[in-house]
Design an enzyme around this catalytic site. Structure first.
Site, short mmCIF file in Angstrom:
data_model
loop_
_atom_site.label_atom_id
_atom_site.label_comp_id
_atom_site.label_asym_id
_atom_site.label_seq_id
_atom_site.Cartn_x
_atom_site.Cartn_y
_atom_site.Cartn_z
N GLU A 131 6.26 -9.58 10.25
CA GLU A 131 6.62 -11.00 10.25
C GLU A 131 6.31 -11.57 8.87
OE1 GLU A 131 4.60 -12.90 13.50
OE2 GLU A 131 5.48 -11.51 14.96
N THR A 190 14.46 -2.49 9.75
CA THR A 190 15.48 -1.44 9.57
C THR A 190 16.37 -1.41 10.81
OG1 THR A 190 13.94 -0.17 8.22
CG2 THR A 190 15.80 1.04 9.17
N THR A 227 19.76 24.78 -24.89
CA THR A 227 19.32 23.38 -24.87
C THR A 227 19.87 22.61 -26.08
OG1 THR A 227 17.18 23.89 -25.87
CG2 THR A 227 17.24 23.68 -23.49
N GLY A 278 16.44 9.57 -21.54
CA GLY A 278 16.69 8.50 -22.51
C GLY A 278 17.73 7.51 -22.00
N GLU A 321 6.08 1.38 5.72
CA GLU A 321 5.27 2.32 6.53
C GLU A 321 3.84 2.40 5.99
OE1 GLU A 321 6.48 4.60 9.11
OE2 GLU A 321 8.14 3.20 9.19
N GLY A 322 3.30 1.26 5.59
CA GLY A 322 1.96 1.21 5.00
C GLY A 322 2.09 1.28 3.49
C1 LIG Z 1 13.36 -1.79 3.24
C2 LIG Z 1 12.28 -2.14 4.20
C3 LIG Z 1 12.37 -1.69 5.51
C4 LIG Z 1 11.37 -2.04 6.42
N1 LIG Z 1 11.51 -1.65 7.75
C5 LIG Z 1 10.64 -2.14 8.66
C6 LIG Z 1 10.86 -1.93 10.07
O1 LIG Z 1 11.81 -1.24 10.47
N2 LIG Z 1 10.01 -2.49 10.96
C7 LIG Z 1 8.95 -3.25 10.55
O2 LIG Z 1 8.23 -3.75 11.40
N3 LIG Z 1 8.71 -3.48 9.23
C8 LIG Z 1 9.52 -2.95 8.29
N4 LIG Z 1 9.32 -3.19 6.95
C9 LIG Z 1 8.17 -3.99 6.55
C10 LIG Z 1 7.13 -3.20 5.79
O3 LIG Z 1 6.51 -2.26 6.61
C11 LIG Z 1 6.16 -4.23 5.19
O4 LIG Z 1 6.86 -4.85 4.12
C12 LIG Z 1 4.89 -3.61 4.71
O5 LIG Z 1 4.11 -3.28 5.82
C13 LIG Z 1 4.09 -4.54 3.81
O6 LIG Z 1 3.88 -5.76 4.43
P1 LIG Z 1 4.18 -7.14 3.68
O7 LIG Z 1 5.60 -7.08 3.17
O8 LIG Z 1 3.83 -8.26 4.57
O9 LIG Z 1 3.23 -7.12 2.44
P2 LIG Z 1 1.69 -7.57 2.41
O10 LIG Z 1 0.96 -6.92 3.53
O11 LIG Z 1 1.63 -9.05 2.34
O12 LIG Z 1 1.21 -6.93 1.06
C14 LIG Z 1 1.43 -7.54 -0.21
C15 LIG Z 1 0.63 -6.76 -1.25
O13 LIG Z 1 -0.77 -6.86 -0.93
C16 LIG Z 1 -1.33 -5.56 -0.76
N5 LIG Z 1 -2.32 -5.57 0.30
C17 LIG Z 1 -2.21 -6.08 1.55
N6 LIG Z 1 -3.33 -5.89 2.25
C18 LIG Z 1 -4.18 -5.21 1.44
C19 LIG Z 1 -5.49 -4.71 1.58
N7 LIG Z 1 -6.16 -4.87 2.72
N8 LIG Z 1 -6.07 -4.08 0.52
C20 LIG Z 1 -5.40 -3.91 -0.65
N9 LIG Z 1 -4.14 -4.38 -0.84
C21 LIG Z 1 -3.55 -5.01 0.19
C22 LIG Z 1 -0.17 -4.67 -0.40
O14 LIG Z 1 -0.43 -3.32 -0.71
C23 LIG Z 1 0.95 -5.26 -1.23
O15 LIG Z 1 0.86 -4.76 -2.53
C24 LIG Z 1 10.26 -2.83 6.01
C25 LIG Z 1 10.16 -3.26 4.67
C26 LIG Z 1 11.15 -2.93 3.78
C27 LIG Z 1 11.04 -3.44 2.35
#
Ligand SMILES: Cc1cc2nc3c(=O)[nH]c(=O)nc-3n(C[C@H](O)[C@H](O)[C@H](O)COP(=O)(O)OP(=O)(O)OC[C@H]3O[C@@H](n4cnc5c(N)ncnc54)[C@H](O)[C@@H]3O)c2cc1C
Length: 435
Positions: free
Chosen positions: A128, A159, A300, A370, A392-393
């Protein structure tokens, strides 16, 4: 110990590579350019046994746990966006399998994937706007109303969002309980109150649809709660009583099992970029053996000795890192398949390493080629690589998970060692009496 792929695995790898080369690659540029869903490739994948329930059963049956990795790596070698379009429904199926009752699994997993040649799609909706890494903060609510659940909220970055036949939606039943107040619900396509929001325009994996899902007074039958009402009630009662459920560690253990597949998908991109660079630097048909060719002064394209050495150094590093990351993925998948707990975070390690290696390798290879790289296939592999440090994390969250799991495992080893010393001391103290 045997690191060699067996005949079945080698033959399957060859089949997957052929499909990637002959079907996926020709279609990739157009779907990458216009961000369209590659329906025709997805149908061909199904017709050729490259997706669906039968494939899932076959890969799950491999005693080494390697067939799923081979499939993911080779399809991503073709095009990561199209590969995710083909494989993305597996997330929803995994969500059903993780939380559903046996009857629900039997009903909904086939509906996420389709049976035989019938193509169906699934979406797994957790994220969300304010809750990505921080999954305990979900705001999408599920309220019971007689024989129905009423869902309200917005999911982002999903996705297959908007095109899936089955959506597995994680919502909160009791926000005060954090992740322990959450449950998973099946929301079929065309359910009134469910609609697609904004479709994302992305840097990479552009053939895979990513969109918002909006739920507005979306009503689903009470049986669409995965796991059933009794299980949910028991879980909520335990959480309210402050008892431990073990759910967080179960979820962690499940992620450890799925992450090697995400990792090896990234490696498919890195391998593609590496192979292309080898061919590019050597010139088509320059030598039969590319590595020999690099060492051969006459090939090369007349590069000076120092430059040739630099090229060798970079290619050697890239090849070594790719292999190291692939081995981590293979080990974690093998452990998972053979019931060996991934207690040290081996699944997360494989995904972290593979994502970082792929981003690094595509960057290094672009540097090597390059400016010509900007209009070469490398630019797409570079764009496609980034997502593997994000979804996925994220890479940062993987590091957190690994360090926690490593610390917990180390504490456990210390406790075991202390118990073993104490037991030996007790035995030693008893010995004179026995004598
Ligand atoms: C192309 C794409 C496909 C996706 N598909 C799905 C899907 O099918 N289903 C679904 O549910 N989600 C999906 N996602 C969501 C995706 O899993 C999340 O974007 C991801 O989990 C990161 O969450 P966020 O975007 O809220 O970033 P945030 O959690 O807000 O993170 C922002 C930054 O803060 C860092 N951060 C956050 N918490 C910590 C911590 N505790 N310690 C250190 N650093 C931290 C993160 O590493 C990141 O750099 C998708 C995202 C993309 C871009």
């Amino acid at each position: 110990m045997n690191f060699a792929l067996n005949d079945e695995q080698l033959a399957f790898k060859e089949r997957c590579r052929r499909f990637a080369r002959e079907v996926i690659r020709p279609a990739a540029p157009i779907h990458d350019a216009d961000e369209s869903v590659p329906w025709e490739v997805m149908r061909q994948a199904r017709a050729q046994g490259m997706s669906g329930l039968a494939l899932l059963e076959r890969t799950a049956a491999d005693p080494d746990g390697q067939l799923g990795l081979i499939h993911a790596e080779e399809l991503h070698w073709g095009c990561a966006g199209i590969a995710l379009a083909i494989n993305g429904s597996g997330l929803a199926a995994a969500g059903v399998a993780a939380s559903g009752t046996p009857d629900q699994i039997a009903e909904w997993v086939p509906r996420c994937l389709g049976v035989g040649d019938e193509l169906k799609l699934g979406a797994y909706a957790v994220t969300e706007p304010q809750a990505g890494s921080d999954v305990k903060s979900l705001r999408t609510t599920a309220r019971r109303d007689g024989d129905e659940w009423v869902l309200n909220g917005t999911k982002v970055f999903i996705t297959n969002g908007g095109i899936a036949d089955v959506n597995v939606v994680v919502a909160t039943v009791d926000p005060e309980l954090g992740h322990r107040g959450q449950a998973s619900f099946v929301v079929p396509k065309d359910t009134p109150g469910l609609r697609m929001g904004k479709k994302e325009s992305k840097l990479g994996i552009r053939a895979s649809q990513t969109a918002e899902l909006v739920l507005e007074d979306c009503r689903i039958p009470v049986e669409h709660l995965l796991g059933g009402l009794d299980k949910l009630e028991r879980k909520l009662e335990r959480a309210r009583a402050g008892e431990s459920s073990g759910r967080a560690s179960n979820a962690l253990a499940t992620f450890e099992l799925t992450r090697p597949i995400v990792g090896i998908s990234a490696i498919g991109i890195a391998q593609a970029a590496y192979e292309w660079t080898l061919e590019h630097l050597l010139g088509e048909g320059a030598v039969a053996d590319p590595i020999e060719g690099l060492l051969d002064e006459s090939s090369t394209a007349g590069r000076p000795a120092l430059e040739r050495q630099h090229v060798q150094q970079v290619l050697a590093d890239v090849a070594t890192e790719i292999d190291a990351a692939r081995l981590l993925c293979q080990r974690a998948a093998w452990m998972g398949r053979n019931g060996i707990p991934l207690a040290g975070g081996q699944g997360s390690m494989s995904k972290l390493k593979a994502g970082d290696v792929t981003m690094w390798a595509t960057t290094r290879l672009i540097d090597l080629v390059g400016p010509a790289a900007a209009s070469s296939p490398l630019e797409k592999w570079f764009r496609d690589a980034k997502i593997f440090q994000l979804f996925e994390g994220t890479a940062q969250v993987q590091r957190q998970v690994i360090s926690r799991m490593q610390a917990a495992e180390y504490r456990e080893r210390l406790a075991e060692a202390a118990a073993s010393v104490a037991s030996a001391e007790r035995d030693a103290a008893r010995e004179p009496a026995l004598a």
